[in-house]
Design a protein around this motif. Structure first.
Motif, PDB file in Angstrom:
ATOM      1  N   TYR A 193     -33.048  77.082  36.874  1.00 58.36           N
ATOM      2  CA  TYR A 193     -31.750  76.439  36.660  1.00 58.36           C
ATOM      3  C   TYR A 193     -30.812  76.773  37.831  1.00 58.36           C
ATOM      4  O   TYR A 193     -30.969  77.818  38.477  1.00 58.36           O
ATOM      5  N   PRO A 194     -29.842  75.892  38.093  1.00 61.02           N
ATOM      6  CA  PRO A 194     -28.901  76.183  39.177  1.00 61.02           C
ATOM      7  C   PRO A 194     -28.062  77.422  38.881  1.00 61.02           C
ATOM      8  O   PRO A 194     -27.863  77.776  37.716  1.00 61.02           O
ATOM      9  N   ARG A 195     -27.594  78.091  39.939  1.00 62.21           N
ATOM     10  CA  ARG A 195     -26.758  79.287  39.767  1.00 62.21           C
ATOM     11  C   ARG A 195     -25.444  79.059  40.480  1.00 62.21           C
ATOM     12  O   ARG A 195     -25.414  78.746  41.670  1.00 62.21           O
ATOM     13  N   ASN A 196     -24.358  79.242  39.739  1.00 64.98           N
ATOM     14  CA  ASN A 196     -23.055  78.887  40.313  1.00 64.98           C
ATOM     15  C   ASN A 196     -22.450  79.946  41.232  1.00 64.98           C
ATOM     16  O   ASN A 196     -21.367  79.750  41.764  1.00 64.98           O
ATOM     17  N   ASN A 197     -23.176  81.059  41.422  1.00 68.86           N
ATOM     18  CA  ASN A 197     -22.683  82.035  42.402  1.00 68.86           C
ATOM     19  C   ASN A 197     -23.268  81.733  43.787  1.00 68.86           C
ATOM     20  O   ASN A 197     -23.050  82.476  44.740  1.00 68.86           O
TER      21      ASN A 197
END
Ligand code: ACO
Length: 436
Positions: A193-197
């Motif tokens: 999943y994408p990681r927003n950091n």
């Protein structure tokens, strides 16, 4: 038919008749004027003939300018060299979409907007299972992006500016996720999943390379190289895939369907598939000793072999993106400690020979961006089948900016080229018993 130049217009006369018409010349900010032929058929009863549309302007556009003779590429007026060196992909995305570079506040708001949309609808995951594991990832992303129309009903009303805005965010934000999942599916690893950091390019590399059991640290040199690759492929005026998006968009089709059409068009080896084809070609040549024989085959009129990564419909000079890509290529290889890479050595030798060969010089065939992008991507560990997918991830912002410009342009009509009909004249149906 004959033409004469007059100030601001061209007069076209139909030879052997007294019929003539004045075609207004329409100037751009820079670049050649265009003759407005819209009344030609009404006044003279003739169409124009331009297979491949090499002499036809299909729209007004304020997004990208190319001067192929001198090798200039500008986005909203800014040279690609400056953007590649000083900007970031998301900033260029903002520029392409909105016309101006963002202020600091606009930049953070835009980046946050993209982050907020980077997950895909969980049910969309199940689409992947419908594909064979060995499906080409371009086939997969084309299908999944087309399927987005079935999931995001609240951004399908093309007459609503807010829907258009959200659709743009969704496409730019979700394409890396969709693309990385196509890769993960092909190798049988779990989807990340994408990681927003993480930044946009970092996030993509993370989703491509990480696995759930361990931490994955994105190499900043590779993240920067990836960001630059994305910038270099972000938009390129009215090329085949962009024109496909615009043509689909001219019918009122929804943005997800239009971008899926663009992906299909990009797939071909004469367009986005070229960097994949460059690597196949280098592998086929195999050794510098075989270059001479290969070049002879390319020059042979009876063979259909082309030097992939060379030549461009518009650039009749060095593609400005190719120079930046070449430098980036060296940076990546040195970061990864790849010295004396046989493919790169082969590519350099091929480039040297081709640039000095009369055949290529005469035809103004120079290396294009794809000549180097394949080598960098291979060094970064991307399988060749993902090269065009990466191009699609980057070009999505160009496509959606051009699509929005078209939808907002009141002069745009449904795209409908004409033809020279060269088939049979009208004739009567012959019953089966009388054919023979
Ligand atoms: N190798 C050998 N000869 C070539 C090449 C090439 N790569 N490209 C063009 N030529 C020759 C043609 O045979 C023709 O020769 P002729 O005048 O003796 O008949 C002449 O150069 C003009 O070629 P056209 O096909 O008219 O050029 P066009 O502008 O239509 O094609 C194209 C452009 C499709 C990109 C072509 O150069 C090509 O096939 N290149 C290889 C594929 C490639 O690298 N594509 C990437 C494009 S960039 C992108 O999409 C990001």
């Amino acid at each position: 038919m004959s033409g004469t130049n007059a100030a601001g217009s061209i007069t076209v006369t139909l030879d052997g008749t007294n019929k003539s018409t004045k075609l207004a010349l329409k100037p751009g900010t820079i670049g050649p004027q265009v003759a407005d032929i819209r009344k030609l058929y009404d006044e003279l009863g003739v169409f124009t003939y331009d297979p491949g549309y090499g002499n036809t302007a299909s729209c007004d556009s304020t997004i990208t300018y190319i001067d192929g003779d001198v090798g200039v590429l500008l986005h909203r007026g800014y040279p690609i060299e400056q953007l590649a060196e000083k900007s970031s992909f998301l900033e260029v995305a903002y520029l392409l979409l909105n016309g101006e570079l963002p202020t600091a506040a606009q930049k953070s708001e835009f980046e946050l907007g993209v982050l907020r949309h980077n997950m895909v609808h969980e049910q969309l995951r199940s689409f992947y299972n419908g594909f064979r594991r060995d499906a080409h990832p371009m086939a997969v992303i084309c299908g999944v992006v087309g399927a987005m129309s079935a999931f995001y009903h609240d951004s399908l009303d093309i007459s609503n500016p807010e829907h258009r805005r959200i659709a743009a965010f969704r496409l730019i934000a979700k394409l890396p996720t969709i693309a990385a999942w196509a890769y993960k599916y092909s190798i049988g690893e779990p989807f990340m999943y994408p990681r927003n950091n993480l930044g946009y390019a970092e996030n993509f590399l993370h989703m491509m390379n990480a696995v759930p059991p361990e931490e994955y640290k994105v190499n900043p040199v590779l993240a920067r190289a990836m960001d630059r690759i994305l910038i270099l492929h972000a938009d390129h005026e009215q090329n085949a895939s962009t024109s496909t998006v615009r043509l689909a968009g001219s019918t009122g089709a929804n943005p997800f369907a239009c971008i899926a059409a663009g992906i299909a068009s990009l797939w071909g080896p004469a367009h986005g598939g070229a960097n994949e084809a460059v690597l196949k070609m280098l592998a086929e040549i195999g050794h510098v000793d075989n270059i001479k024989g290969f070049i002879e085959r390319v020059k042979d009129k009876n063979s259909s072999v082309r030097l992939m990564g060379f030549g461009h419909r518009v650039y009749k000079n060095y593609d400005p993106r190719a120079k930046i890509m070449m430098n980036s290529c060296h940076e990546v290889l040195s970061e990864l400690g790849i010295k004396g890479d046989p493919l790169l050595d082969l590519a350099m030798e091929l480039e040297k020979i081709a640039l000095n060969d009369e055949y290529f010089v005469q035809r103004k065939l120079y290396p294009n961006v794809d000549f180097y992008s394949g080598i960098i991507l291979k060094a970064m560990g991307f399988p060749t089948s993902m090269f065009t997918v990466l191009f699609a991830v980057a070009r999505t912002v160009g496509w959606i900016s051009q699509w929005r410009e078209q939808v907002e342009d009141p002069t745009q009509r449904i795209g409908r080229p004409r033809q020279v009909y060269t088939g049979a004249k009208q004739r009567d149906y012959v019953p089966l018993s009388q054919r023979g």
